[in-house]
Design an enzyme around this catalytic site. Structure first.
Site, mmCIF file in Angstrom:
data_model
loop_
_atom_site.group_PDB
_atom_site.id
_atom_site.type_symbol
_atom_site.label_atom_id
_atom_site.label_comp_id
_atom_site.label_asym_id
_atom_site.label_seq_id
_atom_site.Cartn_x
_atom_site.Cartn_y
_atom_site.Cartn_z
ATOM 1 N N THR A 68 108.558 93.502 48.768
ATOM 2 C CA THR A 68 109.780 93.339 49.554
ATOM 3 C C THR A 68 110.060 91.868 49.894
ATOM 4 O OG1 THR A 68 108.539 93.677 51.591
ATOM 5 C CG2 THR A 68 109.567 95.626 50.621
ATOM 6 N N GLY A 69 109.242 90.959 49.349
ATOM 7 C CA GLY A 69 109.484 89.537 49.626
ATOM 8 C C GLY A 69 108.355 88.872 50.402
ATOM 9 N N THR A 70 107.183 89.486 50.383
ATOM 10 C CA THR A 70 106.038 88.971 51.146
ATOM 11 C C THR A 70 105.690 87.531 50.755
ATOM 12 O OG1 THR A 70 105.199 91.216 50.872
ATOM 13 C CG2 THR A 70 103.702 89.603 51.898
ATOM 14 N N TRP A 72 107.381 85.270 49.288
ATOM 15 C CA TRP A 72 108.456 84.331 49.639
ATOM 16 C C TRP A 72 108.394 83.993 51.135
ATOM 17 C CZ3 TRP A 72 114.340 85.802 49.764
ATOM 18 C CH2 TRP A 72 115.116 84.643 49.843
ATOM 19 N N HIS A 126 100.020 94.307 54.911
ATOM 20 C CA HIS A 126 100.899 95.347 54.367
ATOM 21 C C HIS A 126 100.747 96.638 55.187
ATOM 22 C CE1 HIS A 126 102.542 93.355 50.964
ATOM 23 N NE2 HIS A 126 101.499 93.408 50.172
ATOM 24 N N SER A 156 110.830 96.939 41.586
ATOM 25 C CA SER A 156 109.868 95.838 41.616
ATOM 26 C C SER A 156 108.432 96.379 41.607
ATOM 27 C CB SER A 156 110.119 94.995 42.871
ATOM 28 O OG SER A 156 109.257 93.896 42.903
ATOM 29 N N ARG A 286 108.824 87.978 39.533
ATOM 30 C CA ARG A 286 109.470 88.650 38.403
ATOM 31 C C ARG A 286 110.877 88.092 38.224
ATOM 32 N NH1 ARG A 286 112.249 93.552 37.150
ATOM 33 N NH2 ARG A 286 112.800 93.601 39.357
ATOM 34 N N LYS A 287 111.847 88.553 39.047
ATOM 35 C CA LYS A 287 113.215 88.042 38.902
ATOM 36 C C LYS A 287 113.750 87.446 40.204
ATOM 37 C CE LYS A 287 114.878 91.209 35.318
ATOM 38 N NZ LYS A 287 115.848 92.289 35.069
ATOM 39 N N GLY A 288 113.329 88.060 41.332
ATOM 40 C CA GLY A 288 113.815 87.565 42.621
ATOM 41 C C GLY A 288 115.316 87.746 42.797
#
Ligand code: A3P
Length: 320
Positions: A68-70, A72, A126, A156, A286-288
């Site tokens: 989920t964006g960890t 980042w 998590h 994802s 991966r793609k973001g």
């Protein structure tokens, strides 16, 4: 009082009685403990963290469901807290992947809870809110939660697990089979919606202690949210820093293009050593993109997931 070894043995015994399901083709099983699905390693880590992890009131704990964006959020918060210690050319983010600068309480840290990487009070988990070690809630430290559209989260996660399967030469489930499991809540730390709701409700009860973010909002206006995050953490950007463009520099440093293009994240390995073969760092990037689900889910799948999300979140005041 049970010794550490006795506790580990009784945990192993208890785990062997739990319901289990295949993890989307990955060789590991997911075990259901107190309504939450997780792999053996993470469950043991969670139990060990519950028993031993000592949070400190100055800690900032980044919480999320996987994919989920960890990573980042880790890089953005790490770069913000360390902005007076390092610049763009010296930050550890250039040579270490985000999971190696901000450790997970239930995995990297359960038994070493007095250590903080470089002494920086930043950790991640998590774990669902209901399984957080008591000391995290009791010490009053700050938590930041990030969540994401369940459709993109599923896509994802599917690629992430398929990547693990490839690395270990096992056959990943077909996407539609994995979809049904995700829909039923059988995914790492699932059901996904329960994970989100646990933190959402806690953020309503303790808005000063828990900041709730959405990946999509962070993509939409990263600088704005970075400023909010910095303020919430107690590391606000001064007006001088804002004039100098410090928040913009951090956003640029942590952008998908920049971070995923660093050598360490292209060719490095994570958790190598100690009997571990390690995971390729590039599997984490991966793609973001927002809305990549459109390339993988049928209209019917997307509608079913949206409907379920609406049902699960109804009356909560949250939309995803
Ligand atoms: P995709 O698979 O959709 O590309 P987590 O870190 O919680 O495992 O989340 C992984 C997701 O965040 C992946 O999504 C990954 O590509 C994306 N991601 C990683 N770094 C990012 C960054 N700097 N900016 C935006 N998204 C990023």
């Amino acid at each position: 009082m049970e010794s550490h070894i006795e506790k580990q043995n009784s945990d192993v015994l208890m785990i062997s009685t739990l319901p289990k399901e295949k993890c989307w083709g990955f060789s590991k099983y997911l075990h259901q403990y107190q309504g939450v699905w997780s792999t053996l390693r993470f469950l043991q880590g969670a139990l060990s963290a519950q028993q031993q992890f000592q949070a400190q009131s100055t800690d900032i704990i980044l919480c999320s469901s996987p994919r989920t964006g960890t990573a980042w959020l880790k890089s953005l918060t790490f770069a913000t807290i360390t902005r007076t210690l390092y610049d763009d050319s010296t930050t550890p983010l250039l040579s270490k992947m985000p999971h190696d600068v901000v450790p997970f309480t239930e995995f990297d840290h359960a038994q070493f809870s007095t250590n903080r990487y470089l002494g920086i009070p930043l950790l991640a988990t998590h774990l669902p809110y209901s399984l957080l070690p008591r000391s995290i809630i009791d010490c009053g430290c700050k938590l930041i939660y990030i969540c994401r559209d369940p459709k993109d989260t599923f896509v994802s996660l599917y690629h992430f697990i398929a990547g693990h399967c490839k690395a270990e030469n096992t056959q990943p489930f077909q996407l539609d089979e994995a979809f049904e499991l995700f829909y039923e809540g059988i995914s790492p730390y699932g059901p996904y919606w329960d994970h989100v709701l646990g933190y959402w409700k806690a953020s309503l009860e303790h808005p000063d202690k828990l900041m709730f973010l959405k990946y999509e909002e962070l993509v939409e206006d990263t600088v704005l949210y970075l400023k909010k995050i910095a303020e919430f953490k107690g590391y606000p950007f001064s007006s001088e820093e804002q004039q100098q463009g410090v928040p913009e520099n951090i956003v640029q440093l942590c952008s998908f293009e920049n971070i995923s293009g660093l050598e360490v994240n292209k060719t490095g390995k994570h958790r190598e050593g100690h009997g571990n073969l390690g995971m390729e760092n590039n599997i984490f990037f991966r793609k973001g993109k927002v809305g990549d689900w459109k390339n993988y889910l049928t209209t019917e799948m997307a509608q079913r997931l949206d409907q379920l999300t609406m049902q699960k979140l109804s009356d909560s005041g949250l939309s995803l």
